[in-house]
Design an enzyme around this catalytic site. Sequence first.
Site, short mmCIF file in Angstrom:
data_model
loop_
_atom_site.label_atom_id
_atom_site.label_comp_id
_atom_site.label_asym_id
_atom_site.label_seq_id
_atom_site.Cartn_x
_atom_site.Cartn_y
_atom_site.Cartn_z
N LEU A 108 0.83 -1.22 0.00
CA LEU A 108 0.00 0.00 0.00
C LEU A 108 0.86 1.26 0.00
CD1 LEU A 108 -2.74 -1.06 2.58
CD2 LEU A 108 -2.56 -1.59 0.15
N THR A 142 -4.72 1.33 -9.44
CA THR A 142 -5.65 2.45 -9.25
C THR A 142 -6.46 2.77 -10.51
OG1 THR A 142 -5.71 4.87 -8.99
CG2 THR A 142 -3.62 3.94 -9.71
N GLU A 199 -6.92 5.58 -11.54
CA GLU A 199 -6.24 6.67 -12.25
C GLU A 199 -5.54 6.15 -13.50
OE1 GLU A 199 -6.07 10.11 -11.58
OE2 GLU A 199 -7.65 9.71 -10.13
N TYR A 207 1.88 10.01 -11.44
CA TYR A 207 1.39 9.01 -10.47
C TYR A 207 0.81 7.81 -11.22
CZ TYR A 207 -2.01 6.88 -7.25
OH TYR A 207 -2.75 5.98 -6.51
N LYS A 260 2.04 3.86 -11.70
CA LYS A 260 1.17 2.76 -11.25
C LYS A 260 0.93 1.75 -12.38
CE LYS A 260 -0.08 3.57 -6.84
NZ LYS A 260 -0.08 2.58 -5.76
N HIS A 281 -11.41 5.65 -2.78
CA HIS A 281 -12.11 5.25 -1.55
C HIS A 281 -11.63 6.13 -0.41
CE1 HIS A 281 -8.75 2.62 -2.50
NE2 HIS A 281 -8.47 2.65 -1.21
P1 NDP Z 1 -1.92 7.13 1.86
O1 NDP Z 1 -1.33 8.29 1.17
O2 NDP Z 1 -2.86 7.37 2.99
O3 NDP Z 1 -0.75 6.19 2.38
C1 NDP Z 1 0.42 5.99 1.62
C2 NDP Z 1 1.46 5.32 2.50
O4 NDP Z 1 2.65 5.11 1.72
C3 NDP Z 1 1.88 6.14 3.72
O5 NDP Z 1 2.02 5.28 4.81
C4 NDP Z 1 3.24 6.68 3.31
O6 NDP Z 1 4.10 6.93 4.39
C5 NDP Z 1 3.77 5.49 2.50
N1 NDP Z 1 4.94 5.84 1.69
C6 NDP Z 1 5.13 6.95 0.95
N2 NDP Z 1 6.35 6.91 0.40
C7 NDP Z 1 6.95 5.77 0.80
C8 NDP Z 1 8.23 5.18 0.60
N3 NDP Z 1 9.16 5.77 -0.16
N4 NDP Z 1 8.51 3.99 1.19
C9 NDP Z 1 7.59 3.38 1.97
N5 NDP Z 1 6.36 3.88 2.22
C10 NDP Z 1 6.05 5.07 1.63
O7 NDP Z 1 -2.64 6.22 0.73
P2 NDP Z 1 -3.96 5.31 0.83
O8 NDP Z 1 -3.94 4.54 2.08
O9 NDP Z 1 -5.12 6.13 0.46
O10 NDP Z 1 -3.72 4.33 -0.41
C11 NDP Z 1 -3.02 3.10 -0.26
C12 NDP Z 1 -2.50 2.67 -1.61
O11 NDP Z 1 -3.59 2.50 -2.51
C13 NDP Z 1 -1.55 3.66 -2.29
O12 NDP Z 1 -0.59 2.91 -2.99
C14 NDP Z 1 -2.44 4.42 -3.25
O13 NDP Z 1 -1.70 4.94 -4.33
C15 NDP Z 1 -3.39 3.31 -3.67
N6 NDP Z 1 -4.71 3.73 -4.08
C16 NDP Z 1 -5.48 4.50 -3.25
C17 NDP Z 1 -6.74 4.88 -3.61
C18 NDP Z 1 -7.62 5.69 -2.72
O14 NDP Z 1 -8.64 6.18 -3.19
N7 NDP Z 1 -7.30 5.82 -1.45
C19 NDP Z 1 -7.31 4.46 -4.93
C20 NDP Z 1 -6.46 3.57 -5.66
C21 NDP Z 1 -5.21 3.23 -5.25
P3 NDP Z 1 4.22 8.41 5.06
O15 NDP Z 1 3.09 8.49 6.06
O16 NDP Z 1 5.55 8.36 5.69
O17 NDP Z 1 4.09 9.40 3.94
P1 GDP Z 2 -7.51 11.61 -7.31
O1 GDP Z 2 -8.68 11.08 -8.08
O2 GDP Z 2 -6.62 10.54 -6.78
O3 GDP Z 2 -6.76 12.66 -8.02
O4 GDP Z 2 -8.15 12.22 -5.96
P2 GDP Z 2 -8.32 13.74 -5.46
O5 GDP Z 2 -9.25 13.68 -4.31
O6 GDP Z 2 -6.99 14.38 -5.24
O7 GDP Z 2 -9.01 14.49 -6.70
C1 GDP Z 2 -10.27 14.07 -7.20
C2 GDP Z 2 -10.74 15.10 -8.24
O8 GDP Z 2 -11.10 16.30 -7.56
C3 GDP Z 2 -9.70 15.49 -9.27
O9 GDP Z 2 -10.31 15.50 -10.54
C4 GDP Z 2 -9.30 16.91 -8.89
O10 GDP Z 2 -8.90 17.74 -9.98
C5 GDP Z 2 -10.61 17.41 -8.29
N1 GDP Z 2 -10.44 18.55 -7.40
C6 GDP Z 2 -11.11 19.73 -7.46
N2 GDP Z 2 -10.67 20.57 -6.52
C7 GDP Z 2 -9.70 19.92 -5.83
C8 GDP Z 2 -8.87 20.30 -4.73
O11 GDP Z 2 -8.95 21.40 -4.21
N3 GDP Z 2 -8.00 19.34 -4.27
C9 GDP Z 2 -7.92 18.10 -4.84
N4 GDP Z 2 -7.07 17.19 -4.32
N5 GDP Z 2 -8.67 17.74 -5.90
C10 GDP Z 2 -9.56 18.64 -6.38
#
Ligand code: NDP
Ligand code: GDP
Length: 348
Positions: free
Chosen positions: A82, A127, A129, A151, A155, A181
């Site tokens: 993750l 993802t 994305e 990003y 991925k 999510h």
């Molecule tokens: P978060 O940003 O909440 O968590 C990301 C985690 O990755 C943090 O613990 C962060 O640590 C760690 N991290 C960042 N850089 C490194 C590194 N160099 N080495 C080790 N760990 C690192 O993400 P989410 O929990 O929301 O998402 C989990 C995963 O799912 C991610 O890979 C995300 O890209 C993917 N994802 C998420 C979605 C969503 O909607 N939430 C949708 C689809 C995919 P630190 O706290 O130190 O920054």
């Molecule tokens: P993403 O789908 O992983 O990029 O999740 P985000 O929550 O960062 O963004 C979701 C969508 O919201 C994207 O299309 C952004 O361009 C839009 N968006 C609009 N205003 C904002 C803002 O102020 N912050 C972020 N993060 N996204 C925004």
Amino acid sequence: MAQRTALITGITGQDAAYLAKFLLEKDYRVVGTYRRTASSNLWRLEEMGVLDRVELIPMDLLEMTNVVRVIQKVRPSEVYNLGAQSFVGVSFEQAVYTSQVNAIGVCYLLEAVRALDGAARFYQASTSEMFGKVREEPQNEDTPFYPRSPYAVAKVYAHYMTVNYREAHGLHASCGILFNHESPLRGREFVTRKITASLAKIAHGQQDVLELGNLEAKRDWGYAADYVRGMWMMLQHPHGDDYVLATGESHSVREFVDKAAECAGFRLAWEGEAVSARGIDRASGKTIVRVNPDFFRPAEVESLRGDASKARRVLGWQPEVTFEQLVEIMMRADMDRAARGRLLHLRF
Ligand code: NDP
Ligand code: GDP
């Protein structure tokens, strides 16, 4: 049966906190990797009430020797990758770093799992994305990718690398193509949490206005707790495979704002178009939402909507929390935090 060990990378993140709780309830030994930083950021594990039950081990995905040693030491039966630089917006400014963590870091981890004995089951956080400039609607496992940010490009590499280790080396490796999510533990830079935290602060007189970018962007937003259950289900299946997890419903940022505002006790009237759009609180006549072009992306993903019928058919997975319930859960949590002064340090 012997106790199973799960290794979760990125234990300080949103999904890891929900997954750790879920796995502990299933009697797993849970080991979480964190990046050593000057300040501790274990608040999510604390909020989930699992901080004292998760074993913590420092690991950076950028350091291959570190990754290999952690896998050898922990000898996990399941690995959930993750960890990532997970914010799309930042990836435009930190493209190389994002690629190193989100792409090459995954390759290190796959190599380490393969070198151990290849028996650990592996989950890769792919993802929606990756669909980016979408080729069809809704998107499923067969929809071609068209990533629109560093990003998402990184991925896509990690996704195909995971598929390749499955096909070339027989790893039990699965990619969850998860649509957005969210939860009260979501990072505050993501739009949903930015909206709920800001509106809660505005309702408590701690902030004047919420500034957003593209109000018309649409996402398929689900609840994080539902999605981590799906991650686990993928690794319980006899074979590794790739699955979309999504709700099948799509809503705009503006709709999210409207629903959240309603939960915070506001009724919004919208005036103006595009960058001049403003959300006005009908009761006070004050503008509480406005557009700031600084939050637009250099390349936008306009609309995402997922088709999770494969996960439903093969794994029996489906989401339980609706869009309306999700907004209510997040808004209620941030109203409570604001009332206790816990959001005062947040700047947007
Ligand atoms: P978060 O940003 O909440 O968590 C990301 C985690 O990755 C943090 O613990 C962060 O640590 C760690 N991290 C960042 N850089 C490194 C590194 N160099 N080495 C080790 N760990 C690192 O993400 P989410 O929990 O929301 O998402 C989990 C995963 O799912 C991610 O890979 C995300 O890209 C993917 N994802 C998420 C979605 C969503 O909607 N939430 C949708 C689809 C995919 P630190 O706290 O130190 O920054
Ligand atoms: P993403 O789908 O992983 O990029 O999740 P985000 O929550 O960062 O963004 C979701 C969508 O919201 C994207 O299309 C952004 O361009 C839009 N968006 C609009 N205003 C904002 C803002 O102020 N912050 C972020 N993060 N996204 C925004």
